[in-house]
Design a protein around this motif. Sequence first.
Motif, PDB file in Angstrom:
ATOM      1  N   ILE A 144    -103.215  59.899 -46.048  1.00 46.79           N
ATOM      2  CA  ILE A 144    -103.473  58.649 -45.501  1.00 46.79           C
ATOM      3  C   ILE A 144    -104.620  58.350 -45.325  1.00 46.79           C
ATOM      4  O   ILE A 144    -105.496  58.804 -44.456  1.00 46.79           O
ATOM      5  CB  ILE A 144    -102.564  58.562 -44.046  1.00 46.79           C
ATOM      6  CG1 ILE A 144    -101.101  59.126 -44.220  1.00 46.79           C
ATOM      7  CG2 ILE A 144    -102.577  57.143 -43.709  1.00 46.79           C
ATOM      8  CD1 ILE A 144    -100.139  58.758 -45.122  1.00 46.79           C
ATOM      9  N   VAL A 145    -105.421  57.529 -46.061  1.00 49.26           N
ATOM     10  CA  VAL A 145    -107.018  57.262 -46.162  1.00 49.26           C
ATOM     11  C   VAL A 145    -107.165  56.079 -45.228  1.00 49.26           C
ATOM     12  O   VAL A 145    -106.715  55.021 -45.557  1.00 49.26           O
ATOM     13  CB  VAL A 145    -107.316  57.246 -47.681  1.00 49.26           C
ATOM     14  CG1 VAL A 145    -108.872  57.047 -47.564  1.00 49.26           C
ATOM     15  CG2 VAL A 145    -107.036  58.339 -48.398  1.00 49.26           C
ATOM     16  N   PHE A 146    -107.734  56.411 -44.227  1.00 51.60           N
ATOM     17  CA  PHE A 146    -108.140  55.154 -43.322  1.00 51.60           C
ATOM     18  C   PHE A 146    -109.454  54.304 -43.783  1.00 51.60           C
ATOM     19  O   PHE A 146    -110.456  54.780 -43.892  1.00 51.60           O
ATOM     20  CB  PHE A 146    -108.414  55.874 -41.743  1.00 51.60           C
ATOM     21  CG  PHE A 146    -107.108  56.283 -41.129  1.00 51.60           C
ATOM     22  CD1 PHE A 146    -106.318  55.107 -40.404  1.00 51.60           C
ATOM     23  CD2 PHE A 146    -106.592  57.456 -41.389  1.00 51.60           C
ATOM     24  CE1 PHE A 146    -105.201  55.837 -39.969  1.00 51.60           C
ATOM     25  CE2 PHE A 146    -105.279  57.838 -40.942  1.00 51.60           C
ATOM     26  CZ  PHE A 146    -104.731  57.130 -39.897  1.00 51.60           C
ATOM     27  N   PRO A 159     -99.900  62.212 -58.137  1.00 53.91           N
ATOM     28  CA  PRO A 159    -100.548  62.045 -57.082  1.00 53.91           C
ATOM     29  C   PRO A 159     -99.990  60.764 -56.341  1.00 53.91           C
ATOM     30  O   PRO A 159     -99.914  59.827 -56.653  1.00 53.91           O
ATOM     31  CB  PRO A 159    -102.023  61.739 -57.152  1.00 53.91           C
ATOM     32  CG  PRO A 159    -102.196  62.084 -58.731  1.00 53.91           C
ATOM     33  CD  PRO A 159    -100.936  62.001 -59.269  1.00 53.91           C
ATOM     34  N   LEU A 160     -99.663  60.924 -54.840  1.00 53.73           N
ATOM     35  CA  LEU A 160     -99.106  59.880 -54.099  1.00 53.73           C
ATOM     36  C   LEU A 160     -99.782  59.986 -52.759  1.00 53.73           C
ATOM     37  O   LEU A 160     -99.989  61.008 -52.118  1.00 53.73           O
ATOM     38  CB  LEU A 160     -97.546  60.446 -53.687  1.00 53.73           C
ATOM     39  CG  LEU A 160     -96.763  59.188 -52.886  1.00 53.73           C
ATOM     40  CD1 LEU A 160     -96.665  57.713 -53.301  1.00 53.73           C
ATOM     41  CD2 LEU A 160     -95.317  59.693 -52.740  1.00 53.73           C
ATOM     42  N   ASN A 161    -100.383  58.787 -52.546  1.00 50.86           N
ATOM     43  CA  ASN A 161    -101.336  58.707 -51.236  1.00 50.86           C
ATOM     44  C   ASN A 161    -101.175  57.355 -50.764  1.00 50.86           C
ATOM     45  O   ASN A 161    -100.474  56.351 -51.288  1.00 50.86           O
ATOM     46  CB  ASN A 161    -102.767  58.695 -51.579  1.00 50.86           C
ATOM     47  CG  ASN A 161    -102.998  60.310 -52.240  1.00 50.86           C
ATOM     48  OD1 ASN A 161    -103.084  61.132 -51.388  1.00 50.86           O
ATOM     49  ND2 ASN A 161    -103.062  60.466 -53.558  1.00 50.86           N
ATOM     50  N   ALA A 162    -101.842  57.006 -49.444  1.00 49.77           N
ATOM     51  CA  ALA A 162    -101.719  55.750 -48.917  1.00 49.77           C
ATOM     52  C   ALA A 162    -103.201  55.400 -48.427  1.00 49.77           C
ATOM     53  O   ALA A 162    -103.902  56.288 -48.151  1.00 49.77           O
ATOM     54  CB  ALA A 162    -100.545  55.409 -48.022  1.00 49.77           C
ATOM     55  N   VAL A 163    -103.478  54.153 -48.508  1.00 49.23           N
ATOM     56  CA  VAL A 163    -104.349  53.615 -47.351  1.00 49.23           C
ATOM     57  C   VAL A 163    -103.842  53.283 -46.106  1.00 49.23           C
ATOM     58  O   VAL A 163    -102.743  52.706 -46.101  1.00 49.23           O
ATOM     59  CB  VAL A 163    -105.344  52.548 -47.990  1.00 49.23           C
ATOM     60  CG1 VAL A 163    -105.920  53.206 -49.445  1.00 49.23           C
ATOM     61  CG2 VAL A 163    -104.561  51.187 -48.510  1.00 49.23           C
ATOM     62  N   ALA A 164    -104.904  53.344 -45.140  1.00 41.79           N
ATOM     63  CA  ALA A 164    -104.387  52.876 -43.840  1.00 41.79           C
ATOM     64  C   ALA A 164    -105.335  52.017 -43.492  1.00 41.79           C
ATOM     65  O   ALA A 164    -106.624  52.287 -42.855  1.00 41.79           O
ATOM     66  CB  ALA A 164    -104.300  54.041 -42.868  1.00 41.79           C
ATOM     67  N   PRO A 165    -105.223  50.507 -43.577  1.00 44.24           N
ATOM     68  CA  PRO A 165    -106.210  49.757 -43.400  1.00 44.24           C
ATOM     69  C   PRO A 165    -106.388  49.329 -41.616  1.00 44.24           C
ATOM     70  O   PRO A 165    -105.308  49.606 -40.981  1.00 44.24           O
ATOM     71  CB  PRO A 165    -105.971  48.292 -43.965  1.00 44.24           C
ATOM     72  CG  PRO A 165    -104.799  48.571 -44.966  1.00 44.24           C
ATOM     73  CD  PRO A 165    -104.034  49.799 -44.305  1.00 44.24           C
ATOM     74  N   VAL A 223     -99.537  51.295 -49.073  1.00 42.04           N
ATOM     75  CA  VAL A 223    -100.356  50.479 -47.715  1.00 42.04           C
ATOM     76  C   VAL A 223     -99.723  51.000 -46.528  1.00 42.04           C
ATOM     77  O   VAL A 223     -98.564  50.334 -46.217  1.00 42.04           O
ATOM     78  CB  VAL A 223    -100.513  49.048 -48.078  1.00 42.04           C
ATOM     79  CG1 VAL A 223    -101.581  48.478 -47.001  1.00 42.04           C
ATOM     80  CG2 VAL A 223    -101.089  48.878 -49.332  1.00 42.04           C
ATOM     81  N   ALA A 224    -100.216  51.805 -45.695  1.00 40.71           N
ATOM     82  CA  ALA A 224     -99.793  52.386 -44.268  1.00 40.71           C
ATOM     83  C   ALA A 224    -100.572  51.439 -43.606  1.00 40.71           C
ATOM     84  O   ALA A 224    -100.839  50.290 -43.815  1.00 40.71           O
ATOM     85  CB  ALA A 224     -99.992  53.803 -43.961  1.00 40.71           C
TER      86      ALA A 224
END
Length: 256
Positions: A240-242, A177-183, A109-110
Motif C-alpha cells: 500500500i504505497v502512501f 503484481p497487485l498493489n495499491a496507492v493510498a492517497p 486505490v486505497a
Amino acid sequence: TRTIAVTGSASGIGRALAASLRERGDEVIGVDLQDAEVCADLSAPEGRARAVREVLDRAGGALDAVVACAGLSGVAVGTVTVNFFGVTAILEGLRPALARAERPRAAAVASISATQPADPEVVRACLDGDEPRAVALAERAVERGQGRLLYPSSKSALARWLRARAVSPEWAGCGIPLNAVAPGVVLTPMSAPLFEDETMREVMDRAVPMPLNGYAEPEVVAGALRWLVSPDNSHMAGQIVFVDGGAEATLRGPDV
Ligand code: NAD
C-alpha cells in the motif's frame, strides 16, 4: 500497445490515469457509471458481472493491466459496496484474463483513511466476502449516526484483502503484481465538498496533515498508479504505497 482497464475513468484520479495512459499509447477501457467505454454500476453484483463481461469483450481476451479507481466517499452504504465489493469483484473477475498476459499488472486505490478508526464488524464482513451482512451493518451504522466510519472501514478492508491476496498463488503465484496507492487529500470532485466550509477543512487538515507539497493533483496519484502497472514493476507486490504528502509518516511516526 498494452490494453488497460481503468474503473472510475470518468472523473478525478481514474480520469487523469486514463488520459496519461492514452497519451503514452496504451489502449484504455474505461469503466464508470457514465462517460466511459463500459458503463456499469459497480455497487451491485449484476453491474460488476456486466463490467467484467464487457471489458473482456472489448479486450478480445488480452488484458495487460487493471486499475480499480472507482470509489465513493461519504456516509452511505455505497462506500462499502463500491469501495470494497466493487473493487475486489472487478480485480478477481478480470484476474483470469490478466493471468494470460505476458506482463500483467493490477492496482487499486486505497486511502490514508485505511489507517484511521473503522468499524471492525464491517471490516470483518467485507473480509469474509459477506456482502449482505456488510450492507446490513452499514445500514445500521448510518441509522446510528456512525456512517463516517464506513469509508475508512471500506478502505481498511480493501488494504487488508489486497495484502493477503497479492501474495497468493492466484496473484503473485501467477506472475501478477497487485498493489495499491493510498492517497492523502487529492483535488478531485470527491474532495471538493471538504473545501466548502472552513471548519470542515480544518478538521481534514488535522486528520490528514500533508507537510510535503500539500494537497495533491490527481495526476500525481495517477503517476504512481502508472508505475505500479508498468512493466518496470516486476517485484513489488502487496504494498500500500502512501502518496499522501507525508501524512501517514506524520501520523504513525517512525515505526514501520
Ligand atoms: P471522483 O469522485 O472524482 O471519481 C470517482 C469515480 O468513480 C467517478 O467517476 C464515479 O462515477 C465512479 N464511481 C462511483 N461509484 C461508482 C459505481 N457504483 N459504479 C461505477 N463507477 C462508480 O473521486 P476520486 O477522488 O478520483 O477518487 C478515486 C479513488 O481515490 C476512490 O477510490 C477514492 O476513494 C480514492 N481516494 C480519493 C481521495 C481524494 O482526496 N480525492 C483520497 C484518498 C482516496
